[in-house]
Design a protein around this motif. Structure first.
Motif, PDB file in Angstrom:
ATOM      1  N   CYS A   1     -46.821  99.001  13.374  1.00 55.88           N
ATOM      2  CA  CYS A   1     -47.734  99.399  14.451  1.00 55.88           C
ATOM      3  C   CYS A   1     -47.718  98.401  15.609  1.00 55.88           C
ATOM      4  O   CYS A   1     -47.812  98.784  16.769  1.00 55.88           O
ATOM      5  N   ILE A   2     -47.604  97.140  15.280  1.00 55.54           N
ATOM      6  CA  ILE A   2     -47.587  96.106  16.311  1.00 55.54           C
ATOM      7  C   ILE A   2     -46.258  96.095  17.059  1.00 55.54           C
ATOM      8  O   ILE A   2     -46.215  95.931  18.269  1.00 55.54           O
ATOM      9  N   GLY A   3     -45.168  96.312  16.343  1.00 53.56           N
ATOM     10  CA  GLY A   3     -43.848  96.174  16.953  1.00 53.56           C
ATOM     11  C   GLY A   3     -43.207  97.433  17.479  1.00 53.56           C
ATOM     12  O   GLY A   3     -42.175  97.370  18.151  1.00 53.56           O
ATOM     13  N   LYS A   4     -43.804  98.599  17.250  1.00 54.15           N
ATOM     14  CA  LYS A   4     -43.105  99.836  17.582  1.00 54.15           C
ATOM     15  C   LYS A   4     -42.923 100.086  19.080  1.00 54.15           C
ATOM     16  O   LYS A   4     -42.094 100.896  19.455  1.00 54.15           O
ATOM     17  N   ARG A   5     -43.642  99.392  19.926  1.00 54.40           N
ATOM     18  CA  ARG A   5     -43.407  99.539  21.375  1.00 54.40           C
ATOM     19  C   ARG A   5     -42.122  98.853  21.804  1.00 54.40           C
ATOM     20  O   ARG A   5     -41.524  99.214  22.797  1.00 54.40           O
ATOM     21  N   MET A   6     -41.708  97.819  21.068  1.00 56.37           N
ATOM     22  CA  MET A   6     -40.520  97.055  21.447  1.00 56.37           C
ATOM     23  C   MET A   6     -39.274  97.453  20.670  1.00 56.37           C
ATOM     24  O   MET A   6     -38.179  97.286  21.166  1.00 56.37           O
ATOM     25  N   LEU A   7     -39.450  97.906  19.456  1.00 61.18           N
ATOM     26  CA  LEU A   7     -38.305  98.175  18.603  1.00 61.18           C
ATOM     27  C   LEU A   7     -38.318  99.609  18.087  1.00 61.18           C
ATOM     28  O   LEU A   7     -39.380 100.196  17.892  1.00 61.18           O
TER      29      LEU A   7
END
Length: 182
Positions: free
Chosen positions: A83-89
């Motif tokens: 959830c934290i990283g899904k905007r970047m990866l």
């Protein structure tokens, strides 16, 4: 420019030990994540995670299936990182990052390292004098460097979102004042 968004500067991601020590049903998982990660949700009208998203993560092998429809701490840790990283990866890159982390660390340790790195990166971005930047090259291992890089990217995007939201509020206020003064 100093960032003064209190919710960001006081961010505390729950560590492994702070997760519930019992298994959760999917709706409880969603409520827990949406509550604890609200600061990462750029669109308050949409939840950060839904049952269909979780089902897709299981289907794509990012998460192992729940046992008797219940999710444990490992599921929570992985879902927090997703959830934290899904905007970047992409999901496949997140899967690879999680798998790489698990080759070296227990999920609990890798997750806690990521939380520490992310909280520090947010403070470092806001207060570079008090929290000097940690370089990827100074990381004790390649895996910590990967977690540090992801944390740094997330912190920068999060702060960027706040700056843009603040500018939008100021522009909206200025437009209203100008309209009232006509």
């Amino acid at each position: 420019m100093r960032i003064k968004s209190d919710d960001l500067l006081k961010i505390h991601l729950p560590r492994w030990e702070e997760f519930p020590d019992f298994e959760l049903y999917i709706e409880q998982v969603i409520g827990f994540i949406n509550d604890k990660l609200a600061v990462f949700n750029i669109n308050a009208d949409e939840p950060l995670i839904t049952p269909s998203m979780i089902n897709n993560y299981v289907k794509n092998g990012v998460l192992h299936p729940p046992v008797k429809k219940k999710y444990n701490r490992e599921h929570l840790a992985k879902l927090f990182i997703i959830c934290i990283g899904k905007r970047m990866l992409s999901i496949s890159d997140l899967k690879e990052s999680i798998n790489a982390m698990m080759r070296v660390f227990e999920v609990s340790e890798g997750y806690n390292i990521f939380c520490d790195e992310l909280e520090y990166e947010i403070l470092s971005s806001a207060f570079p004098e008090e929290y000097p930047a940690r370089t990827v090259m100074s990381a004790p291992s390649r895996e910590v460097a990967t977690l540090r890089s992801l944390a740094s990217a997330v912190a920068k995007i999060l702060l960027f979102d706040r700056i843009i939201a603040q500018r939008k509020r100021i522009s909206s206020l200025a437009a209203r004042i100008m309209e009232e003064n006509k």
